[in-house]
Design a protein around this motif. Sequence first.
Motif, mmCIF file in Angstrom:
data_model
loop_
_atom_site.group_PDB
_atom_site.id
_atom_site.type_symbol
_atom_site.label_atom_id
_atom_site.label_comp_id
_atom_site.label_asym_id
_atom_site.label_seq_id
_atom_site.Cartn_x
_atom_site.Cartn_y
_atom_site.Cartn_z
ATOM 1 N N ILE A 68 0.858 -1.186 0.000
ATOM 2 C CA ILE A 68 0.000 0.000 0.000
ATOM 3 C C ILE A 68 0.892 1.234 0.000
ATOM 4 N N PHE A 69 0.783 2.009 -1.051
ATOM 5 C CA PHE A 69 1.483 3.285 -1.112
ATOM 6 C C PHE A 69 0.490 4.306 -1.649
ATOM 7 N N PHE A 70 0.045 5.193 -0.767
ATOM 8 C CA PHE A 70 -0.945 6.180 -1.177
ATOM 9 C C PHE A 70 -0.271 7.293 -1.961
ATOM 10 N N SER A 71 -0.959 7.748 -2.971
ATOM 11 C CA SER A 71 -0.423 8.831 -3.805
ATOM 12 C C SER A 71 -0.511 10.154 -3.050
ATOM 13 N N ALA A 72 0.171 11.168 -3.597
ATOM 14 C CA ALA A 72 0.126 12.504 -2.992
ATOM 15 C C ALA A 72 -1.307 13.024 -2.981
ATOM 16 N N THR A 94 -12.965 5.750 3.847
ATOM 17 C CA THR A 94 -13.198 6.389 2.547
ATOM 18 C C THR A 94 -11.993 6.222 1.627
ATOM 19 N N LEU A 95 -10.823 6.440 2.206
ATOM 20 C CA LEU A 95 -9.588 6.317 1.429
ATOM 21 C C LEU A 95 -9.361 4.881 0.989
ATOM 22 N N TRP A 96 -9.697 3.930 1.863
ATOM 23 C CA TRP A 96 -9.521 2.508 1.580
ATOM 24 C C TRP A 96 -10.410 2.069 0.418
ATOM 25 N N GLU A 97 -11.650 2.539 0.404
ATOM 26 C CA GLU A 97 -12.582 2.183 -0.683
ATOM 27 C C GLU A 97 -12.094 2.739 -2.011
ATOM 28 N N LYS A 98 -11.583 3.978 -1.987
ATOM 29 C CA LYS A 98 -11.045 4.587 -3.213
ATOM 30 C C LYS A 98 -9.825 3.811 -3.694
ATOM 31 N N TYR A 99 -8.957 3.440 -2.746
ATOM 32 C CA TYR A 99 -7.761 2.680 -3.092
ATOM 33 C C TYR A 99 -8.132 1.332 -3.708
ATOM 34 N N SER A 100 -9.119 0.665 -3.121
ATOM 35 C CA SER A 100 -9.555 -0.646 -3.625
ATOM 36 C C SER A 100 -10.070 -0.537 -5.048
ATOM 37 N N ARG A 101 -10.848 0.532 -5.327
ATOM 38 C CA ARG A 101 -11.372 0.726 -6.694
ATOM 39 C C ARG A 101 -10.246 1.003 -7.676
ATOM 40 N N ASP A 102 -9.310 1.877 -7.262
ATOM 41 C CA ASP A 102 -8.219 2.249 -8.165
ATOM 42 C C ASP A 102 -7.314 1.067 -8.499
ATOM 43 N N LYS A 103 -7.147 0.181 -7.521
ATOM 44 C CA LYS A 103 -6.277 -0.967 -7.723
ATOM 45 C C LYS A 103 -7.016 -2.167 -8.317
ATOM 46 N N GLY A 104 -8.301 -1.996 -8.553
ATOM 47 C CA GLY A 104 -9.069 -3.083 -9.141
ATOM 48 C C GLY A 104 -9.299 -4.244 -8.209
ATOM 49 N N LYS A 105 -9.247 -3.986 -6.908
ATOM 50 C CA LYS A 105 -9.489 -5.051 -5.929
ATOM 51 C C LYS A 105 -10.989 -5.205 -5.751
ATOM 52 N N LEU A 107 -13.579 -6.745 -4.106
ATOM 53 C CA LEU A 107 -13.824 -7.584 -2.944
ATOM 54 C C LEU A 107 -15.276 -7.454 -2.526
ATOM 55 N N ASN A 108 -15.813 -8.532 -1.956
ATOM 56 C CA ASN A 108 -17.155 -8.385 -1.412
ATOM 57 C C ASN A 108 -17.086 -7.542 -0.141
ATOM 58 N N ASP A 109 -18.231 -6.996 0.313
ATOM 59 C CA ASP A 109 -18.248 -6.034 1.420
ATOM 60 C C ASP A 109 -17.656 -6.604 2.697
ATOM 61 N N GLN A 110 -17.934 -7.890 2.980
ATOM 62 C CA GLN A 110 -17.452 -8.486 4.225
ATOM 63 C C GLN A 110 -15.929 -8.514 4.267
ATOM 64 N N ILE A 111 -15.326 -9.014 3.165
ATOM 65 C CA ILE A 111 -13.861 -9.098 3.125
ATOM 66 C C ILE A 111 -13.255 -7.704 3.080
ATOM 67 N N LYS A 112 -13.904 -6.789 2.338
ATOM 68 C CA LYS A 112 -13.382 -5.431 2.228
ATOM 69 C C LYS A 112 -13.332 -4.749 3.591
ATOM 70 N N ASN A 113 -14.402 -4.850 4.346
ATOM 71 C CA ASN A 113 -14.444 -4.232 5.675
ATOM 72 C C ASN A 113 -13.446 -4.870 6.617
ATOM 73 N N GLU A 114 -13.334 -6.213 6.493
ATOM 74 C CA GLU A 114 -12.423 -6.941 7.372
ATOM 75 C C GLU A 114 -10.982 -6.552 7.081
ATOM 76 N N LYS A 115 -10.643 -6.483 5.799
ATOM 77 C CA LYS A 115 -9.291 -6.128 5.425
ATOM 78 C C LYS A 115 -8.986 -4.688 5.841
#
Length: 468
Positions: A68-72, A94-105, A107-115
């Motif tokens: 995980i390396f967040f952009s500027a 909020t940042l995690w959801e954006k990161y997941s979308r940008d990286k094409g991850k 994930l279903n909601d349960q795994i996404k929240n857990e991660k």
Amino acid sequence: MKLNWKFKFCCLIAVVLVTSILYELWFVGGKKKLFYKPVSRQSSKDIFSFSLSQQHELYQKDDMFNNIFFSAEDVTDFILLILKNENVMVTLQTLWEKYSRDKGKLLNDQIKNEKFENKANIMLRDILNKKNKNVFLDVNEKYEFSVLNRTCHNIERDLQGRGQCIVSLEDTLCSERKLSDRTKGKKQKNRSQQKWTGQKEKLCDYMHMNSSTFVYLPHLKNPCYEECERGYNTIRCLPYFMIIGMPKSGTTSLYYHLAQHKEVLPGKKKEPMYFNRNCYRGMHLNDYTMNFDEMKTRLTAGKQVSSLITGDGSADVAFDSWDWKNFPGNEGLKEPKYVLPFFIHKLLPGLKIIIMLRDPVERLYSDYLFEAPIAHYLLSLEDFHQAVHRAVRKQELCQAQFSVRTCAYNSSLENYKARLRVGMYYVFLMDWLNIYPQNQILVIDFDEYTKDKRKILNEVAEFLELSK
């Protein structure tokens, strides 16, 4: 024959190549199934029960989230949301959801929240990494205040709480700023040594606590626990032993002799008087633990402290349940049901207790001599005799109406010229023995101590399980 030999050789090579290709396909396809062990799906409560170093080690095994390396731009978004007083965890989500979308991850909601829950601490540390300092400086150009200071202040305020930090600011830009503030404030150190309020309290805070309030660090002999203080993990320590009495019976001598032992770290003050006095004057448990900061300093510096102990030498604690009528459970009683050892035991059930006893008459006269410069009275045998006579008369009148135990805890029956009730050892010692097991209490005779200090000190060392 030559053609037949060449044909056979080519067939053999073809078989080897096909076998190699099939094995490679099988290995690549099955590697994750055979060798990949995902982070166990524990609740956030379980995850956060690990130390931060354990969390980091646990997450390193998770290949999917190691990089995980967040952009500027992401860091800037985080800063702006925090400056608007958004909740830290909501902002990270909020940042995690954006990161997941940008990286094409996907994930279903349960795994996404857990991660997200498992990764929140590492996310925050990546955003507040020192490599992102220039991003803060870029945002700073739009504001008249220090963006880094305001961001860290808002995060610290949001992360206040007890127990272990869910997300930690250690080794981040915020901790760097905090260290800088401490350095600037060194000149004001003497002004702020006493941080407690000084306000009178009706009840001491520790009386509502018990040992289950804290999780003591298992690898230490001394009771220390980890606590979250505005997003920073801090260690707080309590005493392993207490010299609870009696005044003018050699307690100071014993305390400072013990302090010479390589495994004993003395407190800043020999007598913090927290449990019996200063807790009514605004001193809270956290303030009390500051008396044992040397243990914390060595622990956080990574030094070997597993066998070290610290202690409290407040010699009035043995008898000073002066406000017993207001203790929880004593309301409306004529004789105390609960006194100090009951409440101290709830907090420190493993406490080692040392009590030094001296001939009551000798102790009383020594006390009279000691208090004269403090109470500003002239010394004379006649004055001492009169003071004792008055104290005896008050005790007689009290015991005509109440029990001996009630009168022993009545501080209004004395003055500093003749603290007669302090010599009622039997009452106080029995109250401590009724709460603490006998193998946790060591009684020392003052006369034996003065005759052979080495022998008594060896007995104390054995009692405290110190090396010889």
